[in-house]
Design a protein around this motif. Structure first.
Motif, short mmCIF file in Angstrom:
data_model
loop_
_atom_site.label_atom_id
_atom_site.label_comp_id
_atom_site.label_asym_id
_atom_site.label_seq_id
_atom_site.Cartn_x
_atom_site.Cartn_y
_atom_site.Cartn_z
N LEU A 140 -7.72 -4.32 -9.29
CA LEU A 140 -8.64 -3.30 -9.43
C LEU A 140 -8.08 -2.10 -10.42
CD1 LEU A 140 -9.55 -2.78 -5.71
CD2 LEU A 140 -10.89 -3.73 -7.45
N GLN A 141 -6.96 -2.25 -10.89
CA GLN A 141 -6.46 -1.11 -11.87
C GLN A 141 -6.91 -1.40 -13.11
OE1 GLN A 141 -2.28 -0.20 -11.14
NE2 GLN A 141 -2.61 1.60 -10.18
N ARG A 142 -7.10 -2.88 -13.50
CA ARG A 142 -7.59 -3.23 -14.62
C ARG A 142 -9.07 -3.14 -14.85
NH1 ARG A 142 -3.93 -7.55 -13.38
NH2 ARG A 142 -6.14 -9.03 -12.92
N SER A 143 -10.08 -3.19 -13.59
CA SER A 143 -11.35 -2.99 -13.76
C SER A 143 -11.74 -1.63 -13.39
CB SER A 143 -12.03 -3.94 -12.95
OG SER A 143 -11.59 -3.84 -11.42
N ASN A 144 -11.17 -0.82 -12.51
CA ASN A 144 -11.70 0.58 -12.05
C ASN A 144 -10.48 1.50 -12.19
OD1 ASN A 144 -13.23 -1.85 -10.45
ND2 ASN A 144 -14.72 0.12 -10.70
N PRO A 145 -9.73 1.50 -13.20
CA PRO A 145 -8.60 2.49 -13.31
C PRO A 145 -8.81 3.92 -12.91
CG PRO A 145 -9.39 1.95 -15.55
CD PRO A 145 -9.96 1.12 -14.68
N SER A 146 -10.04 4.51 -13.24
CA SER A 146 -10.48 5.93 -12.88
C SER A 146 -10.53 6.00 -11.43
CB SER A 146 -11.51 6.44 -14.03
OG SER A 146 -12.56 5.59 -13.65
N ASP A 147 -10.85 5.17 -10.78
CA ASP A 147 -11.55 5.14 -9.38
C ASP A 147 -10.24 5.10 -8.44
OD1 ASP A 147 -14.11 5.36 -10.37
OD2 ASP A 147 -14.43 3.38 -10.00
N VAL A 148 -9.11 4.67 -8.69
CA VAL A 148 -8.20 4.27 -8.06
C VAL A 148 -7.43 5.62 -7.64
CG1 VAL A 148 -6.12 3.25 -7.61
CG2 VAL A 148 -7.74 1.81 -8.78
N LYS A 149 -7.45 6.30 -6.47
CA LYS A 149 -6.58 7.48 -6.12
C LYS A 149 -5.47 7.45 -5.61
CE LYS A 149 -10.63 9.49 -7.82
NZ LYS A 149 -10.53 10.07 -9.03
N LEU A 150 -5.20 6.43 -4.64
CA LEU A 150 -3.96 6.14 -3.83
C LEU A 150 -3.69 4.75 -3.82
CD1 LEU A 150 -4.32 8.68 -1.00
CD2 LEU A 150 -2.65 8.75 -2.64
N SER A 151 -2.44 4.18 -3.68
CA SER A 151 -2.34 2.91 -3.29
C SER A 151 -1.11 3.00 -2.60
CB SER A 151 -1.82 2.07 -4.74
OG SER A 151 -0.52 2.69 -5.36
N PHE A 152 -0.77 1.83 -1.50
CA PHE A 152 0.27 1.57 -0.58
C PHE A 152 0.80 0.40 -0.98
CE2 PHE A 152 -2.76 4.89 1.35
CZ PHE A 152 -1.74 5.66 1.87
N ASN A 153 2.15 0.14 -1.02
CA ASN A 153 2.85 -1.33 -0.84
C ASN A 153 3.55 -1.40 0.44
OD1 ASN A 153 4.72 0.46 -1.38
ND2 ASN A 153 5.30 -0.11 -3.49
N GLN A 154 4.37 -2.37 0.35
CA GLN A 154 5.13 -2.85 1.40
C GLN A 154 4.30 -3.25 2.76
OE1 GLN A 154 8.59 -3.34 1.35
NE2 GLN A 154 8.37 -2.33 -0.72
N ILE A 155 3.04 -3.83 2.40
CA ILE A 155 2.00 -4.31 3.19
C ILE A 155 2.12 -5.71 3.34
CG2 ILE A 155 -0.49 -4.12 3.89
CD1 ILE A 155 0.85 -1.40 3.80
N GLY A 156 2.05 -6.26 4.73
CA GLY A 156 1.86 -7.55 5.06
C GLY A 156 3.09 -8.36 5.28
N LYS A 157 4.35 -7.73 5.36
CA LYS A 157 5.58 -8.50 5.68
C LYS A 157 5.51 -8.83 7.09
CE LYS A 157 8.42 -6.66 1.69
NZ LYS A 157 9.45 -6.10 1.40
N GLN A 158 5.11 -7.93 7.86
CA GLN A 158 5.22 -8.19 9.18
C GLN A 158 4.00 -7.82 9.88
OE1 GLN A 158 7.86 -9.24 10.75
NE2 GLN A 158 9.19 -9.18 9.09
N VAL A 159 3.44 -8.34 11.16
CA VAL A 159 2.46 -8.20 12.00
C VAL A 159 2.06 -6.33 11.82
CG1 VAL A 159 0.84 -8.26 13.78
CG2 VAL A 159 2.21 -10.08 13.05
#
Length: 295
Positions: A140-159
């Motif tokens: 999404l940063q390639r297609s909508n770079p100006s709309d992205v306000k926040l992002s989180f990582n370290q998601i999906g490793k555990q339940v």
């Protein structure tokens, strides 16, 4: 003696055919085929192991998903009973639920495409995107770079847990991002062989307090704000857990398909190797017979 004379023309023709084939483009040697075969077998071992791991994790993820779905249904019932209507020119916040992990087919691309299509259909110029997971963020940063306000990582490793969802909700609410309604885009678990991208909606305390059903009751402003924030965290938790279960299921199916493809390639390479080996043995026999007949 007659047998040797009769055999010589056939031997000469075979030798001529072999010398002619040597001028053709070089094909894979048996050594190269053997190396490819070994590589594919190693890949098959890896994909089978990853399928077993995903199958083991899927049971736990499905158990958590069945519990988390109740949170999402409760939210929907709250907003339906309140008869909420989005205000005109409402500021929309799109929360895209993905993860940091790959090797699970096009599950991350599905939410990215759904978000871009939803923003285009919405027609509003005031759209903001919050992304959970690096995979959807890269798209999404390639297609909508100006709309992205926040992002989180370290998601999906555990339940995911409710504490994770509450932390994400608190970060968004204190970040200064202004919105009236939330569209949580996530992968809905449909079956053991499929998933569909969908949305779960949530609203702010301002929109909730102005709804027709909510006006019928006297509510303190602080209580309404707490209810809206709790509903927001509930919605994030429900989508995180269901999206996680869909991802594990997609990874298991992807590794199963990869293992089947590797098995088919192994059979093809084995057949190719055996044919090459037989041709090599035939050529060696022709050399031996040619040498013997010349003596």
């Amino acid at each position: 003696m007659l047998r040797a004379v009769a055999a010589r023309p056939a031997i000469k023709q075979a030798a001529a055919a072999r010398s002619f084939s040597s001028t053709a483009p070089a094909q894979e040697t048996l050594r190269e085929i053997e190396q490819r075969l070994k590589s594919v077998k190693n890949i098959e071992k890896i994909t089978k192991s990853m399928k077993m791991i995903a199958s083991t994790k899927l049971t736990k993820a499905q158990r958590a998903m069945n519990t988390a779905i109740i949170y999402g249904k409760t939210n929907n019932e709250l907003f339906e009973q309140s008869q909420i209507k989005s205000p005109e020119n409402a500021k929309s916040l799109w929360i895209v639920v993905s993860s940091d992990s790959g090797l699970c087919g096009g599950i991350h691309s599905s939410v990215s495409k759904y978000t871009k299509r939803g923003i285009a259909e919405d027609g509003s110029e005031d759209n903001q995107i919050v992304i959970l997971g690096d995979r959807a963020r890269n798209q999404l940063q390639r297609s909508n770079p100006s709309d992205v306000k926040l992002s989180f990582n370290q998601i999906g490793k555990q339940v995911p847990t409710f504490a994770d969802a509450a932390g994400i909700a608190d970060t968004i609410l204190t970040s200064g991002v202004e919105f009236d309604q939330v569209n949580l885009v996530y992968n809905q678990y449909t079956s053991q062989i499929g998933y569909d991208a969908g949305t779960l909606k949530a609203y702010t305390d301002k929109v909730l307090s102005e709804s027709e059903g909510f006006k019928s009751y006297e509510q303190e402003e602080e209580a309404t704000k707490d209810l809206a924030q709790f509903s927001f965290a509930n919605a994030i938790y429900a989508t995180l857990v269901e999206g996680h279960a869909s991802e594990i299921n997609a990874r298991r199916n992807a590794m199963d398909n990869a293992s089947k493809n590797a098995g088919e390639m192994i059979n093809t390479l084995n057949l190719k190797y055996n044919r090459g080996r037989q041709a090599q043995i035939t050529n060696e026999l022709i050399d031996i017979i040619t040498g013997a007949s010349s003596l």
